[in-house]
Design an enzyme around this catalytic site. Structure first.
Site, short mmCIF file in Angstrom:
data_model
loop_
_atom_site.label_atom_id
_atom_site.label_comp_id
_atom_site.label_asym_id
_atom_site.label_seq_id
_atom_site.Cartn_x
_atom_site.Cartn_y
_atom_site.Cartn_z
N ASP A 1 -5.91 15.60 -10.65
CA ASP A 1 -6.14 14.72 -9.43
C ASP A 1 -6.16 13.30 -10.23
O ASP A 1 -6.38 13.19 -11.30
CB ASP A 1 -7.15 14.91 -9.03
N ASP B 1 -7.31 9.93 -8.55
CA ASP B 1 -8.56 9.15 -7.96
C ASP B 1 -9.71 9.89 -8.50
O ASP B 1 -9.88 10.81 -7.66
CB ASP B 1 -8.43 8.98 -6.49
N GLY C 1 -10.28 13.55 -1.96
CA GLY C 1 -8.98 14.63 -1.83
C GLY C 1 -8.63 14.42 -0.39
O GLY C 1 -7.49 14.95 -0.33
N ARG D 1 -5.50 9.75 4.01
CA ARG D 1 -6.03 8.40 4.62
C ARG D 1 -6.48 8.57 6.23
O ARG D 1 -7.45 8.26 6.33
CB ARG D 1 -4.88 7.41 4.72
N SER E 1 -2.75 10.86 -2.65
CA SER E 1 -2.58 9.72 -2.41
C SER E 1 -1.10 9.08 -2.34
O SER E 1 -0.26 9.51 -2.67
CB SER E 1 -3.21 8.48 -3.45
N ASN F 1 -0.43 6.00 -2.77
CA ASN F 1 -0.20 5.11 -3.78
C ASN F 1 -0.37 5.52 -5.21
O ASN F 1 -0.52 4.48 -6.13
CB ASN F 1 -1.65 4.13 -3.59
N ASP G 1 -12.11 16.11 -9.06
CA ASP G 1 -13.48 15.60 -9.07
C ASP G 1 -13.87 15.87 -7.62
O ASP G 1 -14.97 15.50 -7.17
CB ASP G 1 -13.20 14.02 -9.09
C1 BG6 Z 1 -7.01 10.71 -2.61
C2 BG6 Z 1 -8.53 10.31 -2.42
O1 BG6 Z 1 -6.81 10.91 -3.88
O2 BG6 Z 1 -6.24 9.95 -1.86
C3 BG6 Z 1 -8.68 10.04 -0.99
O3 BG6 Z 1 -9.51 11.03 -3.00
C4 BG6 Z 1 -7.65 9.28 -0.21
O4 BG6 Z 1 -10.27 9.23 -0.96
C5 BG6 Z 1 -6.39 9.90 -0.37
O5 BG6 Z 1 -7.84 9.18 0.97
C6 BG6 Z 1 -5.41 9.14 0.25
O6 BG6 Z 1 -5.01 7.85 -0.45
P1 BG6 Z 1 -4.14 6.68 0.01
O7 BG6 Z 1 -4.03 6.11 -1.12
O8 BG6 Z 1 -2.63 7.56 0.34
O9 BG6 Z 1 -4.78 6.11 1.17
MG MG Z 2 -10.16 12.79 -6.64
#
Ligand code: BG6
Ligand code: MG
Length: 214
Positions: free
Chosen positions: A10, A12, A47, A50, A117, A119, A171
């Protein structure tokens, strides 16, 4: 664990501490809307995608929002979040994480990212980790959020490995359950540590080396 050939991480909260940026960004948005939001609620967002994160935050809202407004709120959070990401450098990766990733590569393991994510690539680019991973499965190639196993099954597929040859490091409780659902060995770190749902709990990323060599 001779049968483990691939390790799926993972992002983040495992590779880097962007989980704190997620928190700060949602906190700013929630404060502006007058919605109660704290670290405890934040832990439920680990996890989670968004838009699903926003739904969890809105549980505390007295006002209801339509889809257009929800998209606006999510976009606002993402633009605040991306401002934090733009400040990231390789120094945001701890020595323990950096050295563990390179050691695993030297030992011949295949490495992947399994993140919800959208991002993820930007973060890996800013921290100069893009080339360390053989595959990136993230929010851009999945339709189901953790605890659905999709993100990890896709990562295994990208590595050309059957799921039972892969191990997941997470996590988030939702991520551990996703890894278990994918029939992978699961390792819990950080917030998920001691949750009793993972195969193993670790304190720091380098602890996975002794588990793999067992
Ligand atoms: C996960 C995070 O990795 O990504 C979440 O743990 C988050 O908290 C999710 O909401 C989505 O992320 P992003 O960057 O696409 O908004
Ligand atoms: Mg995480």
């Amino acid at each position: 664990m001779k049968h483990i050939k691939g390790v799926i991480f993972d992002l983040d909260g495992v590779i880097c501490h962007t989980d704190k940026y997620h928190y700060l960004s949602w906190k700013k948005v929630a404060d502006e809307l007058g919605i109660e939001f704290d670290e405890k609620i934040n832990n439920r967002l680990r996890g989670v995608s968004r838009m699903e994160s926003l739904e969890i935050i809105l549980e505390k809202s007295v006002k209801s929002y339509n889809d257009y407004e929800k998209n606006q709120i999510a976009e606002k959070k993402n633009s605040i979040y991306r401002q934090y990401l733009m400040t990231m450098t390789p120094n945001d990766i701890s020595r323990d994480v950096h050295d563990t990733l390179y050691l695993l590569r030297d030992k011949g393991y295949y490495l992947a990212i399994g993140s919800s994510s959208k991002n993820a690539k930007l973060i890996l680019e800013k921290t100069q980790l893009l080339n360390v991973f053989d595959a990136i499965s993230d929010g851009t190639n999945i339709t189901h959020s953790k605890p659905n196993p999709e993100v990890f099954l896709k990562a295994a597929e990208m590595l050309n490995l059957p799921p039972n040859n892969c191990m997941v490091v997470e996590d988030a409780i939702s991520g551990i359950i996703a890894g278990n659902n994918a029939k992978m060995i699961t390792i819990a770190i950080g917030d998920a540590n001691n949750s009793e749902v993972a195969t193993y709990n670790i304190e720091k990323l380098s602890d996975i080396i002794s588990i793999l060599e067992n």
